[in-house]
Design a protein around this motif. Structure first.
Motif, PDB file in Angstrom:
ATOM      1  N   ILE A  72      -8.620  10.101 -24.841  1.00  0.00           N
ATOM      2  CA  ILE A  72      -9.365  11.474 -24.132  1.00  0.00           C
ATOM      3  C   ILE A  72      -9.711  11.441 -22.800  1.00  0.00           C
ATOM      4  CG2 ILE A  72     -11.430  13.032 -24.510  1.00  0.00           C
ATOM      5  CD1 ILE A  72     -11.439  12.181 -27.588  1.00  0.00           C
ATOM      6  N   ASP A  73      -9.146  12.544 -22.101  1.00  0.00           N
ATOM      7  CA  ASP A  73      -9.623  12.651 -20.658  1.00  0.00           C
ATOM      8  C   ASP A  73     -10.866  13.211 -20.660  1.00  0.00           C
ATOM      9  OD1 ASP A  73      -9.291  12.501 -17.974  1.00  0.00           O
ATOM     10  OD2 ASP A  73      -8.195  14.317 -17.914  1.00  0.00           O
ATOM     11  N   GLY A  74     -11.657  12.454 -20.450  1.00  0.00           N
ATOM     12  CA  GLY A  74     -13.413  13.060 -20.411  1.00  0.00           C
ATOM     13  C   GLY A  74     -14.052  12.802 -19.173  1.00  0.00           C
ATOM     14  N   GLY A  75     -15.256  13.121 -19.252  1.00  0.00           N
ATOM     15  CA  GLY A  75     -16.086  13.006 -17.965  1.00  0.00           C
ATOM     16  C   GLY A  75     -16.166  11.351 -17.442  1.00  0.00           C
ATOM     17  N   GLY A  76     -15.907  10.345 -18.260  1.00  0.00           N
ATOM     18  CA  GLY A  76     -15.948   9.021 -17.659  1.00  0.00           C
ATOM     19  C   GLY A  76     -14.785   8.899 -16.849  1.00  0.00           C
ATOM     20  N   ALA A  77     -13.579   9.233 -17.211  1.00  0.00           N
ATOM     21  CA  ALA A  77     -12.142   9.032 -16.615  1.00  0.00           C
ATOM     22  C   ALA A  77     -12.174   9.867 -15.329  1.00  0.00           C
ATOM     23  CB  ALA A  77     -11.172   9.288 -17.309  1.00  0.00           C
ATOM     24  N   ARG A  78     -12.769  11.223 -15.374  1.00  0.00           N
ATOM     25  CA  ARG A  78     -12.871  12.162 -14.145  1.00  0.00           C
ATOM     26  C   ARG A  78     -13.839  11.396 -13.234  1.00  0.00           C
ATOM     27  NH1 ARG A  78     -12.913  16.010 -17.896  1.00  0.00           N
ATOM     28  NH2 ARG A  78     -15.026  16.624 -17.768  1.00  0.00           N
ATOM     29  N   GLY A  79     -14.757  10.711 -13.572  1.00  0.00           N
ATOM     30  CA  GLY A  79     -15.806  10.380 -12.560  1.00  0.00           C
ATOM     31  C   GLY A  79     -15.602   9.009 -11.873  1.00  0.00           C
ATOM     32  N   MET A  80     -14.404   8.263 -12.419  1.00  0.00           N
ATOM     33  CA  MET A  80     -14.226   6.897 -11.746  1.00  0.00           C
ATOM     34  C   MET A  80     -13.735   6.737 -10.324  1.00  0.00           C
ATOM     35  SD  MET A  80     -14.507   4.340 -13.423  1.00  0.00           S
ATOM     36  CE  MET A  80     -16.061   4.686 -13.659  1.00  0.00           C
ATOM     37  N   LEU A  81     -13.089   7.930 -10.041  1.00  0.00           N
ATOM     38  CA  LEU A  81     -12.267   7.735  -8.656  1.00  0.00           C
ATOM     39  C   LEU A  81     -13.833   7.965  -7.633  1.00  0.00           C
ATOM     40  CD1 LEU A  81     -10.264   7.610  -6.764  1.00  0.00           C
ATOM     41  CD2 LEU A  81      -9.950  10.136  -6.832  1.00  0.00           C
ATOM     42  N   ALA A  82     -14.649   9.190  -8.193  1.00  0.00           N
ATOM     43  CA  ALA A  82     -15.735   9.251  -7.258  1.00  0.00           C
ATOM     44  C   ALA A  82     -16.766   8.190  -7.462  1.00  0.00           C
ATOM     45  CB  ALA A  82     -16.578  10.372  -7.885  1.00  0.00           C
ATOM     46  N   GLN A  83     -16.693   7.327  -8.572  1.00  0.00           N
ATOM     47  CA  GLN A  83     -17.662   6.339  -8.536  1.00  0.00           C
ATOM     48  C   GLN A  83     -16.998   5.153  -7.734  1.00  0.00           C
ATOM     49  OE1 GLN A  83     -18.756   3.976 -12.245  1.00  0.00           O
ATOM     50  NE2 GLN A  83     -20.830   4.651 -11.559  1.00  0.00           N
ATOM     51  N   SER A  84     -15.766   4.890  -7.813  1.00  0.00           N
ATOM     52  CA  SER A  84     -15.132   3.747  -7.007  1.00  0.00           C
ATOM     53  C   SER A  84     -15.403   4.026  -5.540  1.00  0.00           C
ATOM     54  CB  SER A  84     -13.918   3.543  -7.423  1.00  0.00           C
ATOM     55  OG  SER A  84     -13.729   3.341  -8.554  1.00  0.00           O
ATOM     56  N   SER A  85     -15.157   5.431  -5.126  1.00  0.00           N
ATOM     57  CA  SER A  85     -15.211   5.678  -3.662  1.00  0.00           C
ATOM     58  C   SER A  85     -16.767   5.568  -3.160  1.00  0.00           C
ATOM     59  CB  SER A  85     -14.653   7.127  -3.469  1.00  0.00           C
ATOM     60  OG  SER A  85     -13.519   7.212  -4.069  1.00  0.00           O
ATOM     61  N   ALA A  86     -17.619   5.929  -4.149  1.00  0.00           N
ATOM     62  CA  ALA A  86     -19.069   5.783  -3.596  1.00  0.00           C
ATOM     63  C   ALA A  86     -19.449   4.289  -3.695  1.00  0.00           C
ATOM     64  CB  ALA A  86     -19.930   6.291  -4.811  1.00  0.00           C
ATOM     65  N   HIS A  87     -18.984   3.540  -4.443  1.00  0.00           N
ATOM     66  CA  HIS A  87     -19.187   2.245  -4.221  1.00  0.00           C
ATOM     67  C   HIS A  87     -18.742   1.503  -2.912  1.00  0.00           C
ATOM     68  CE1 HIS A  87     -19.691   1.466  -8.877  1.00  0.00           C
ATOM     69  NE2 HIS A  87     -20.574   2.153  -8.269  1.00  0.00           N
ATOM     70  N   SER A 140      -7.925  11.374 -12.480  1.00  0.00           N
ATOM     71  CA  SER A 140      -8.537  10.678 -13.550  1.00  0.00           C
ATOM     72  C   SER A 140      -8.016   9.018 -13.088  1.00  0.00           C
ATOM     73  CB  SER A 140      -8.183  10.783 -14.907  1.00  0.00           C
ATOM     74  OG  SER A 140      -8.906  12.173 -15.238  1.00  0.00           O
ATOM     75  N   LEU A 141      -8.951   8.255 -12.660  1.00  0.00           N
ATOM     76  CA  LEU A 141      -8.405   6.985 -12.496  1.00  0.00           C
ATOM     77  C   LEU A 141      -8.101   6.120 -13.558  1.00  0.00           C
ATOM     78  CD1 LEU A 141      -8.274   5.917  -9.304  1.00  0.00           C
ATOM     79  CD2 LEU A 141     -10.383   4.414  -9.834  1.00  0.00           C
ATOM     80  N   ASP A 142      -7.015   5.269 -13.534  1.00  0.00           N
ATOM     81  CA  ASP A 142      -6.795   4.481 -14.607  1.00  0.00           C
ATOM     82  C   ASP A 142      -7.732   3.186 -14.527  1.00  0.00           C
ATOM     83  OD1 ASP A 142      -5.491   3.704 -16.954  1.00  0.00           O
ATOM     84  OD2 ASP A 142      -3.860   2.347 -15.951  1.00  0.00           O
ATOM     85  N   VAL A 143      -8.257   2.830 -16.083  1.00  0.00           N
ATOM     86  CA  VAL A 143      -9.101   1.780 -15.909  1.00  0.00           C
ATOM     87  C   VAL A 143      -8.634   0.581 -16.648  1.00  0.00           C
ATOM     88  CG1 VAL A 143     -11.429   2.883 -14.912  1.00  0.00           C
ATOM     89  CG2 VAL A 143     -10.683   2.814 -17.456  1.00  0.00           C
ATOM     90  N   LYS A 144      -9.023  -0.596 -16.375  1.00  0.00           N
ATOM     91  CA  LYS A 144      -8.654  -1.741 -17.223  1.00  0.00           C
ATOM     92  C   LYS A 144      -9.973  -1.767 -18.258  1.00  0.00           C
ATOM     93  CE  LYS A 144      -7.338  -6.537 -16.834  1.00  0.00           C
ATOM     94  NZ  LYS A 144      -8.365  -7.495 -17.576  1.00  0.00           N
TER      95      LYS A 144
END
Lengths: 203, 268
Positions: B230-245, B27-31
């Motif tokens: 809460i560690d939900g679907g958003g946080a789990r998807g962040m690394l995948a999204q950043s990598s996809a970008h 889960s990637l930490d986001v600002k």
């Protein structure tokens, strides 16, 4: 694993197979999606609209509902050349009432409120300069100039219009970026379902 | 492999990028952005027992993106003991909204009819929004499962928008515009929870104050999850999204290099 997850997983894979090329599995999944969607919308419309809002209150004695029922039946007149004129009555009522409701609302919320937000004071009461307000104002004037076609885009007008195109490009770029982000999110959501719920490869 | 076209390699690359990053399960930490912070603050400031309306104004096709957003905001509301009235102005959103509300309510042991209620779908969104402004019970004489409005404990004394603290529209299209335009007549507080593609559409409404707060996209969900812990679907998807970008940026640069090289060498 429940049956719903298995069906959803297989159908997701069937849809993704289109990325390779069009095929019969994809066509089946696509047709199923259209059929189920239309069927679902029909059921919801029947139960939540026609039954709840029309037939049940009508049979309970709300006789005024005969008017929308009649107008609705007139719409079906479009299917026959002899009765097509009846449907025009319903369409006239829809357009008349729709425009009556929409025009003042749109004028107020889309034009007046948006314009007033675009011409915010550049210097606040405490003396702070509103840089965002300046950017919005310059962007508004230059973009509107670009869409002003009554005068040729030459000289000062041309330069302002050119500036407007840059603002437009920034907007298009931002919107496109967000759209890419949105599509990636959708794909990631589906991948999470496939890997976690369907294939149980991740937790 | 012989039959593969260049686009197939692009898809395979994207698939592998997302597969590897999701397998890492980090889960990637986001600002937290000011947008999401504002929505969180608005909902967090509501006292326990406040009443909010949640409108599921989206289709099934956008569920993978909408789900983490909807769950984040529903969890926050239930966690803070805010009572929720669920509605839908899209036929496809009706059952999705019902299930999302029920499943989230279970997590917080909330009771149907006392802590939340689901009224269901009404057609013609303009008419539905205006009608609820006059009388919610006349618009929805029964809730989605078929209980009479008058028999639902939570809805006693709830007449129209004057009795609720605001509406959270969870949307993948332009429906929030109608909430702003027609709900705005009743001085209704409007909060948007939208797909990333719609953020630029609603930004002007946020700037003008016609919409009170908004969050958008998977990133918005990750930020909101961070705020509610809460560690939900958003946080789990962040690394995948950043990598996809990063992968998309790489493809854009690669495409430009190929274009300019072929232009220089005179090839089409």
């Amino acid at each position: 694993m429940d049956v719903g997850t298995i069906i959803a997983g297989l159908l997701t894979l069937a849809i993704l197979s289109f990325l390779y090329r069009d095929n019969i599995v994809y066509k089946f999944a696509e047709s199923l999606l259209i059929g189920v969607s239309i069927g679902y919308v029909l059921v919801i419309t029947w139960s939540n609209t026609l039954m709840d809002l029309l037939f049940e209150p009508l049979f309970d004695g709300d006789v005024l509902l005969v008017i929308p029922l009649t107008l609705g039946l007139f719409m079906l007149g479009r299917f026959h050349p002899k009765t097509v004129s009846l449907s025009r009555i319903s369409i006239a009522v829809m357009i008349g009432s729709g425009a009556g409701v929409a025009i003042p609302t749109m004028m107020y919320h889309r034009t007046i409120k948006q314009l007033s937000a675009s011409i915010a004071p550049l210097v606040s009461l405490d003396g702070a300069f509103n840089i965002t307000g300046l950017v919005v104002l310059v962007g508004l004037i230059s973009t509107l100039t670009y869409f002003y076609f009554s005068r040729e885009h030459k000289g000062a007008v041309g330069k302002v219009a050119k500036l407007g195109t840059y603002f437009l490009m920034v907007f298009f770029g931002t919107t496109f970026g967000y759209t890419v982000m949105s599509r990636m999110s959708t794909f990631i959501g589906r991948m999470e379902f496939l890997l976690t719920d369907f294939l149980k490869l991740t937790q | 492999m012989k039959n593969l076209l260049p686009r197939h390699y692009v898809f395979i690359g994207l698939f592998l990028v997302i597969l590897v990053t999701m397998a890492l399960n980090i889960s990637l930490d986001v600002k937290v952005s000011p947008y999401t912070q504002k929505l969180f603050d608005k909902i967090d400031a509501l006292p326990a027992g406040s009443l909010m309306m949640v409108s599921f104004d989206h289709e099934a096709s956008s569920l993978p993106e909408i789900r983490p957003l909807a769950l984040a905001v529903l969890r926050h509301a239930f966690k803070n003991d805010i009572k929720l009235i669920g509605v839908s102005l899209f036929p496809e959103g009706t059952l999705i909204g019902y299930r999302l509300m029920h499943n989230t309510a279970k997590e917080y042991k909330k009771e149907y009819g006392k802590d939340f209620v689901y009224l269901g779908f009404r057609p013609q969104y303009v008419a539905a929004i205006l009608s609820m402004g006059e009388s919610i019970s006349a618009t929805f004489p029964q809730d989605y499962p078929g209980n009479d409005y008058a028999d639902i404990e939570m809805l006693q004394g709830i007449v129209n928008y004057d009795d609720i603290n605001g509406i959270i529209s969870i949307a993948d299209g332009s429906l929030i515009t109608h909430w702003i335009e027609y709900g705005g007549r009743y001085k209704l507080n409007i909060y948007g929870v939208v797909t990333a593609a719609m953020v630029t559409t609603y930004d002007p409404y946020l700037a003008s104050g016609q919409m009170q707060a908004m969050m958008g996209g998977l990133r918005g969900a990750a930020e909101y999850e961070k705020l509610i812990g809460i560690d939900g679907g958003g946080a789990r998807g962040m690394l995948a999204q950043s990598s996809a970008h990063l992968y998309v940026i790489f493809l854009v640069i690669l495409g430009n290099i190929i274009y300019f090289r072929s232009k220089k060498s005179g090839k089409n």
